[in-house]
Motif scaffolding. Structure first.
Motif, mmCIF file in Angstrom:
data_model
loop_
_atom_site.group_PDB
_atom_site.id
_atom_site.type_symbol
_atom_site.label_atom_id
_atom_site.label_comp_id
_atom_site.label_asym_id
_atom_site.label_seq_id
_atom_site.Cartn_x
_atom_site.Cartn_y
_atom_site.Cartn_z
ATOM 1 N N ILE A 90 0.842 -1.203 0.000
ATOM 2 C CA ILE A 90 0.000 0.000 0.000
ATOM 3 C C ILE A 90 0.878 1.254 0.000
ATOM 4 C CG2 ILE A 90 -1.684 1.344 1.317
ATOM 5 C CD1 ILE A 90 -2.789 -1.252 2.448
ATOM 6 N N GLY A 91 1.873 1.248 0.865
ATOM 7 C CA GLY A 91 2.759 2.406 0.971
ATOM 8 C C GLY A 91 3.503 2.679 -0.320
ATOM 9 N N HIS A 92 3.922 1.621 -0.983
ATOM 10 C CA HIS A 92 4.586 1.754 -2.277
ATOM 11 C C HIS A 92 3.641 2.409 -3.279
ATOM 12 C CE1 HIS A 92 6.308 0.591 -6.146
ATOM 13 N NE2 HIS A 92 7.456 0.412 -5.499
ATOM 14 N N TRP A 93 2.401 1.945 -3.251
ATOM 15 C CA TRP A 93 1.408 2.500 -4.171
ATOM 16 C C TRP A 93 1.170 3.993 -3.889
ATOM 17 C CZ3 TRP A 93 -3.305 4.913 -3.793
ATOM 18 C CH2 TRP A 93 -3.964 5.105 -5.013
ATOM 19 N N VAL A 94 1.058 4.356 -2.610
ATOM 20 C CA VAL A 94 0.810 5.760 -2.246
ATOM 21 C C VAL A 94 1.979 6.645 -2.705
ATOM 22 C CG1 VAL A 94 0.547 7.405 -0.339
ATOM 23 C CG2 VAL A 94 -0.660 5.234 -0.253
ATOM 24 N N LEU A 95 3.202 6.188 -2.453
ATOM 25 C CA LEU A 95 4.375 6.965 -2.866
ATOM 26 C C LEU A 95 4.377 7.159 -4.383
ATOM 27 C CD1 LEU A 95 7.178 5.440 -0.623
ATOM 28 C CD2 LEU A 95 6.747 7.899 -0.884
ATOM 29 N N ASP A 96 4.129 6.057 -5.101
ATOM 30 C CA ASP A 96 4.164 6.120 -6.559
ATOM 31 C C ASP A 96 3.076 7.038 -7.105
ATOM 32 O OD1 ASP A 96 5.361 4.923 -9.044
ATOM 33 O OD2 ASP A 96 3.236 4.430 -9.350
ATOM 34 N N GLN A 97 1.867 6.849 -6.604
ATOM 35 C CA GLN A 97 0.716 7.628 -7.075
ATOM 36 C C GLN A 97 0.889 9.118 -6.773
ATOM 37 O OE1 GLN A 97 -1.714 6.765 -8.876
ATOM 38 N NE2 GLN A 97 -3.491 8.071 -8.478
ATOM 39 N N SER A 98 1.308 9.437 -5.551
ATOM 40 C CA SER A 98 1.393 10.857 -5.182
ATOM 41 C C SER A 98 2.557 11.533 -5.896
ATOM 42 C CB SER A 98 1.467 11.031 -3.664
ATOM 43 O OG SER A 98 2.489 10.257 -3.116
ATOM 44 N N GLU A 133 15.751 2.220 -2.056
ATOM 45 C CA GLU A 133 15.662 1.834 -3.470
ATOM 46 C C GLU A 133 14.301 2.181 -4.050
ATOM 47 O OE1 GLU A 133 17.810 1.071 -5.675
ATOM 48 O OE2 GLU A 133 19.241 1.248 -3.997
ATOM 49 N N VAL A 134 13.270 1.852 -3.274
ATOM 50 C CA VAL A 134 11.894 2.119 -3.697
ATOM 51 C C VAL A 134 11.722 3.605 -4.007
ATOM 52 C CG1 VAL A 134 9.524 2.271 -2.819
ATOM 53 C CG2 VAL A 134 10.820 0.154 -2.526
ATOM 54 N N ILE A 135 12.199 4.452 -3.110
ATOM 55 C CA ILE A 135 12.018 5.889 -3.285
ATOM 56 C C ILE A 135 12.854 6.415 -4.451
ATOM 57 C CG2 ILE A 135 12.439 8.131 -2.200
ATOM 58 C CD1 ILE A 135 11.391 6.984 0.381
ATOM 59 N N ARG A 136 14.083 5.935 -4.547
ATOM 60 C CA ARG A 136 14.933 6.361 -5.665
ATOM 61 C C ARG A 136 14.259 6.047 -6.999
ATOM 62 N NH1 ARG A 136 20.614 6.077 -4.811
ATOM 63 N NH2 ARG A 136 20.287 4.106 -3.717
ATOM 64 N N ASP A 137 13.741 4.827 -7.126
ATOM 65 C CA ASP A 137 13.093 4.415 -8.379
ATOM 66 C C ASP A 137 11.867 5.263 -8.684
ATOM 67 O OD1 ASP A 137 14.971 2.492 -8.651
ATOM 68 O OD2 ASP A 137 13.662 0.796 -8.108
ATOM 69 N N ILE A 138 11.074 5.529 -7.650
ATOM 70 C CA ILE A 138 9.848 6.302 -7.870
ATOM 71 C C ILE A 138 10.168 7.730 -8.299
ATOM 72 C CG2 ILE A 138 7.891 7.363 -6.657
ATOM 73 C CD1 ILE A 138 7.568 4.706 -5.135
ATOM 74 N N LEU A 139 11.133 8.367 -7.626
ATOM 75 C CA LEU A 139 11.506 9.731 -7.991
ATOM 76 C C LEU A 139 12.003 9.776 -9.438
ATOM 77 C CD1 LEU A 139 13.362 10.872 -4.727
ATOM 78 C CD2 LEU A 139 11.133 11.675 -5.555
ATOM 79 N N ASN A 140 12.826 8.784 -9.803
ATOM 80 C CA ASN A 140 13.345 8.733 -11.168
ATOM 81 C C ASN A 140 12.242 8.546 -12.187
ATOM 82 O OD1 ASN A 140 16.008 9.156 -10.624
ATOM 83 N ND2 ASN A 140 16.493 6.959 -10.425
#
Ligand code: C2E
Ligand code: MG
Ligand code: MG
Ligand code: MG
Length: 287
Positions: A90-98, A133-140
């Motif tokens: 869920i948290g991954h989805w929220v980070l990606d979506q927002s 890693e998750v955050i780096r990928d999403i920002l990129n």
């Protein structure tokens, strides 16, 4: 007779437990369905700078719109998801979506380039070794500058293991993102820890704001927290601002930013976009 009572109690207890376990399993299954069927969505609540009444950014708040039950509060299902581990997905989805939606909003010129989106992280996410890693990928993948992402961590999450928390925060800060302490004042942290955490923002919990200007103790605490945070170079955001009196008090005490129903409820993206246009217009009329 005692035995009989004991047996009855046992039976009663076990029925209760069965019900709790069943309910838990049902929740777990429904949360999984919600993820698969796209029942989650992110709402955004603006944060307003008191100096010039500009929008400095938004807080991303998860919403579950259930086909039968309607809107389910995150206070209900996030603790369950935290327990089952589903919070990671869920948290991954929220980070990606927002990050995606805010990056697009900035590209459309609706939000100033330096603005921030603040995303809430639960304890389990915060200590997940893959988080960086998750955050780096999403920002990129959404080309969102790391300066535009802020992570909100509650005081109680930070206090579970202070040394570990400081290490995680420093690691994540190498990416360029920043941290806010959420719900400040509700946990058991000693004020002396504040200077050890690498945080830029402190959010005064809504429970202290609610009874301003009627509760002298709450006003004293709020004023002291603002003054102390400023001495440490930390920006203060007040949560749950609902009335002009509260705003006036916070302004007098040099609070930096406010968030609350007085300005706006959390809004779905299309309504946020409308709010941002109108707020700027109203702002320029006042100026
Ligand atoms: P929080 O991070 O402290 O968020 C602030 C809560 O106060 C939000 O409730 C917001 O809708 C509400 N609020 C804002 N302004 C006002 C006001 O003026 N008056 C009142 N009465 N309430 C106001 P919400 O959206 O129900 O979220 C509750 C909590 O659930 C959040 O507290 C946060 O801890 C958690 N949460 C929400 N979204 C996420 C998420 O994506 N991930 C995680 N881990 N937790 C989340
Ligand atoms: Mg928050
Ligand atoms: Mg909060
Ligand atoms: Mg809260």
């Amino acid at each position: 007779r005692a035995k009989e009572l004991g047996r009855n109690n046992y039976q009663f207890f076990s029925e209760d437990m069965n019900r709790a376990i069943l309910e838990h399993l049902t929740w777990e299954k429904e949360i999984q369905d919600a993820l698969n069927l796209n029942q989650f969505s992110v709402y955004y609540q603006p944060k307003i700078r008191l100096d010039d009444l500009t929008v400095t950014g938004v807080e991303a708040l998860l919403r579950w719109i259930h086909p039968e039950k309607g809107m389910i509060s995150p206070d209900k299902f996030i603790p369950v998801a935290e327990e089952t581990g589903q919070i990671l997905d869920i948290g991954h989805w929220v980070l990606d979506q927002s990050c995606r939606e805010i990056s697009q909003l900035m590209a459309r010129g609706r939000l100033a380039p330096g603005s921030r989106v603040a995303v809430n992280l639960s304890a389990r996410q915060f200590t997940d070794p893959n988080l960086i890693e998750v955050i780096r990928d999403i920002l990129n993948s959404h080309s969102l500058p790391p300066e535009c992402l802020e992570l909100e961590i509650t005081e109680s999450t930070l206090m579970k293991d202070v040394e570990h928390a400081i290490r995680i925060m420093n690691d994540l800060r190498t990416l360029g993102i920043s941290f806010a302490i959420d719900d400040f004042g509700t946990g058991y942290s000693s004020l002396s820890y504040l200077k050890r955490f690498p945080v830029e923002v402190l959010k005064v919990d809504r429970t202290f704001v609610t009874d301003i200007p009627h509760d002298d103790n709450d006003m004293a605490i709020t004023a002291a927290v603002i003054a102390m945070a400023h001495k440490l170079g930390i920006t203060v955001v007040a949560e749950g601002v609902e009335t002009p009196d509260q705003l006036e008090f916070l302004r007098r005490n040099r609070c930096d930013q406010c968030q609350g129903y007085l300005f706006s409820r959390p809004l779905p993206m299309h309504q946020l976009e409308q709010f941002l246009t109108q707020f700027r217009i109203r702002d320029s009329i006042n100026a």
